[in-house]
Scaffold this motif. Structure first.
Motif, short mmCIF file in Angstrom:
data_model
loop_
_atom_site.label_atom_id
_atom_site.label_comp_id
_atom_site.label_asym_id
_atom_site.label_seq_id
_atom_site.Cartn_x
_atom_site.Cartn_y
_atom_site.Cartn_z
N THR A 1 0.86 -1.18 0.00
CA THR A 1 0.00 0.00 0.00
C THR A 1 0.90 1.23 0.00
O THR A 1 1.70 1.43 0.91
N HIS B 1 1.31 5.20 0.28
CA HIS B 1 0.72 6.45 0.79
C HIS B 1 1.67 7.58 0.43
O HIS B 1 2.83 7.59 0.87
N GLU B 2 1.18 8.53 -0.34
CA GLU B 2 2.02 9.66 -0.75
C GLU B 2 1.33 10.96 -0.36
O GLU B 2 0.18 11.22 -0.76
N THR B 3 2.00 11.79 0.45
CA THR B 3 1.44 13.09 0.85
C THR B 3 1.86 14.13 -0.15
O THR B 3 3.06 14.40 -0.32
N VAL C 1 -3.26 12.99 1.43
CA VAL C 1 -2.60 11.69 1.29
C VAL C 1 -3.25 10.96 0.12
O VAL C 1 -4.47 10.77 0.09
N SER D 1 -3.34 7.41 -2.17
CA SER D 1 -3.11 6.01 -1.82
C SER D 1 -3.46 5.07 -2.96
O SER D 1 -4.34 5.35 -3.78
N THR E 1 3.02 -1.28 4.16
CA THR E 1 2.61 0.08 3.85
C THR E 1 3.84 0.96 3.70
O THR E 1 4.74 0.93 4.55
N ASP F 1 4.89 4.78 3.54
CA ASP F 1 4.45 6.15 3.80
C ASP F 1 5.50 7.11 3.28
O ASP F 1 6.61 7.17 3.81
N ASP F 2 5.17 7.87 2.25
CA ASP F 2 6.12 8.76 1.61
C ASP F 2 5.56 10.17 1.54
O ASP F 2 4.35 10.40 1.65
N THR F 3 6.46 11.12 1.31
CA THR F 3 6.09 12.52 1.09
C THR F 3 6.79 13.01 -0.16
O THR F 3 7.97 12.70 -0.38
#
Length: 623
Positions: free
Chosen positions: A532, A534-536, A572, A574, A617, A619-621
């Motif tokens: 999964t 997740h990119e902010t 975010v 996804s 998961t 989690d990236d920015t």
């Protein structure tokens, strides 16, 4: 109140304020709002597109505004629309229906020349669905003219201007400034335009001036603004704000709710320059931004003179600070007193809007009104004065917001946000060019002959669509001319007479943030892991985020095969992807706009090795 001691400014021009039965009040308040509990069950939860450009659709009816938000403003990236005063107003008995009667309110209900309350609510929802905020022209300094004899209105309000009674609102004679208690002049006239007391407590061309020091009056005004916010209005242009004492305005705004988008409403105030101290535009900045009349006047000076002078255009020219300025090429008053460029100026009018959007000073407006012969002409309307649907092909309306170059420059403006002016060029006369950092470049030729020049654009090497004359199309092509920028950032461009060229984006070749090529690895074991992503990432209207990488499940670095991310939890983004177990892969995030332009995040490829089984998961920015 003590009067300023500087030379007295002149009264507002008669094109703006007429002292006979032709009366108007300009200026207004734009702000955002949160729904009261009563509306929360049915209202649409808006999501702003992130832009700040305001389309000022002057006296368009509600149906037409909603359609424009859906088909033009949202897709082109406009951040907001300014709409006509949404309250009931006087209807003159002579049947002329001048445009300025909407600036003489008689009721705070929302049935008006522009449509019914239900049509107003539907318009706000349509604009919000398109990602466009709604700013209302708020006439809160006064009611109708005390010298008016008509007791008829567009919405059916009960009122009598000669006796200062407005039953629907609850105003009576005590709700207004009056001689001699507050205004020192018989007849409530303003005799000294340098006296703060007279400007703010006497009548602006016979318009009944509200006693805004009284809490009851403040509460009624705030209740009206909160009603607008209840339908989702996001801001207010405050009409005739110069004629409301700053402390009174602050007290009114303190009673106004936060916006549905979050935070305080956006407020910009009509403060015509002239006077000092308490009457200077800068004195009103504590309550919000101010409409920049000087900006509009100076633009006309240069576009009828020498636009090379614009190299230093800014606060040193006598403008208010950028973050407090709502800038414009013209508005409904200024086009009628001919003190600014108007639709009658042809290419200069268009080029001034392009410069405004490119320069990046203040919050820009694009003005779309209607054609007129005399200054009091009604907008296109039926026999009863109700404004008819806007038809941009009829010749009666000036749909400046739809002009191809201006509309496409809104996207240019959004892409250049936060970038400083660089790579300035001019020929010492009427041709200029500049970039906004490395994000965008524009050339403007205000002369009568074409200009050919090799320009430093600041852009990365690639082929770019000239968005003044076309737009990016599928397959990396353009619907209009394209410009090639070389490895040194230079491009040889011909700019036609009275024309411009504008480029932005990454071009058709990836030259910045591109992935390093690496073959798709073979999995070391069989099986699939659920990844999964997740990119902010904050975006503007029309942009979407994707993930692309070195394995087939992530498109093998092909942007056309990238995996689309959902914005359900914005900001975010996804997506869930099945990847080979125990396999190392590389990936990056990209943004695509509605025209297919691709922007790669910067920096090295991201690297991850999938687990042996199960789910993970990431989690990236955005980099």
């Amino acid at each position: 109140m003590s009067a300023p001691t500087s030379p007295a400014p002149t009264a507002p021009p008669l094109a703006r304020r007429r002292a006979s039965t032709t009366l108007l009040a300009t200026g207004a308040l734009l702000a955002g709002a949160i729904l009261p509990v009563a509306f929360q069950g049915t209202a649409h939860a808006a999501t702003a597109n992130g832009g700040d450009v305001i389309a000022n659709l002057f006296e368009w009816n509600w149906k037409s505004v909603g359609q424009e938000c859906t088909t033009v403003l949202g897709p082109k990236g406009y951040g907001a629309v300014q709409v006509a005063p949404p309250g009931d107003s006087i209807r003159l008995s002579n049947g002329t229906h001048p445009w300025w009667d909407v600036y003489q309110p008689v009721g705070y209900d929302l049935n008006s020349r522009m449509g019914t309350e239900a049509q107003f609510a539907a318009m706000v929802t349509a604009c919000h669905n398109a990602g466009v905020k709604v700013y209302a022209d708020a006439v809160i300094n006064h009611t109708a003219g005390a010298n008016q004899t008509s007791t008829d209105s567009y919405g059916g309000a009960s009122f009598n201007p000669s006796t200062y009674t407005y039953a629907g609102i609850g105003y009576d004679r005590s709700s207004f400034h009056d001689y001699p208690a507050t205004c020192p002049n018989a007849g409530n006239t303003i005799n000294d335009w340098n006296s703060a007391q007279q400007v703010q407590e006497c009548q602006l061309v016979s318009l009944s001036d509200l006693y805004t020091e009284k809490d009851d009056v403040r509460s009624k005004i705030a209740g009206y603004l909160n009603k607008l916010e209840g339908y989702g209005v996001d801001g207010f242009r405050v009409d005739a704000a110069k004629h409301i004492a700053q402390a009174d305005m602050a007290a009114i705004l303190a009673k106004v709710d936060d916006t549905r988008w979050g935070g305080r409403p956006y407020v910009y105030q009509e403060v015509i320059p002239g006077g000092s101290g308490q009457l200077a535009p800068s004195a009103f900045e504590g309550n919000g931004s101010v409409l920049e009349f000087t900006y509009a006047h100076k633009l006309k000076d240069q576009f009828t003179g020498n636009i090379a002078n614009l190299r230093t255009f800014g606060q040193s020219w006598g403008l208010e600070p950028s973050d407090k300025s709502a800038v414009m090429v013209t508005n409904h008053d200024l086009e009628r007193d001919n003190s600014t460029l108007t639709y009658k100026d042809g290419s200069r009018y268009v080029l001034a809007h392009i410069f405004e959007l490119a320069w990046g000073y203040g919050t820009p407006q694009v003005y779309s009104g209607f054609r007129f012969t005399t200054n009091d002409d009604s907008p296109p309307a039926d026999a009863h004065g109700y404004v008819t649907d806007t038809d941009c092909s009829s010749g009666a309306w000036n749909c400046t917001d739809r002009d191809q170059g201006i509309a496409n420059m809104v996207g240019w403006h959004n892409a250049a946000k936060g970038q400083s002016v660089a790579n300035w060029w001019d020929n010492g006369n009427n041709a200029i060019a500049f970039s906004r950092g490395s994000a965008a470049w524009v050339a403007i030729n205000n002369s009568g002959s074409a200009v050919t020049q090799t320009f430093s654009t600041g852009l990365a090497a690639g082929t770019y669509c000239d968005v003044i004359h076309g737009a990016p199309a599928s397959g990396g092509t353009c619907s209009g001319p394209a410009v090639t920028v070389g490895s040194s950032g230079q491009a040889t461009v011909t700019v036609g007479a009275g024309d411009s060229v504008a480029l932005y984006g990454k071009g058709t070749s990836c030259t910045s943030g591109c992935p390093t090529t690496s073959p798709a690895p073979s999995p070391t074991t069989s099986g699939t892991v659920t990844e999964t992503f997740h990119e902010t990432k904050t975006t503007v209207w029309g942009q979407n985020v994707y993930v692309v990488g070195s394995i087939p499940a992530l498109g093998n670095w092909d942007p056309n095969a990238a995996v689309a991310l959902s914005s359900a939890s914005y900001p975010v983004w996804s997506a869930t992807v099945g990847t080979p177990a125990n396999t190392r892969f590389e990936y990056k995030y990209i943004v695509k706009d509605g025209s297919g332009n691709v922007t790669w995040e910067s920096g090295a490829n991201r690297v991850h090795t999938a687990a042996a089984s199960g789910s993970e998961t990431l989690d990236d920015t955005w980099k």
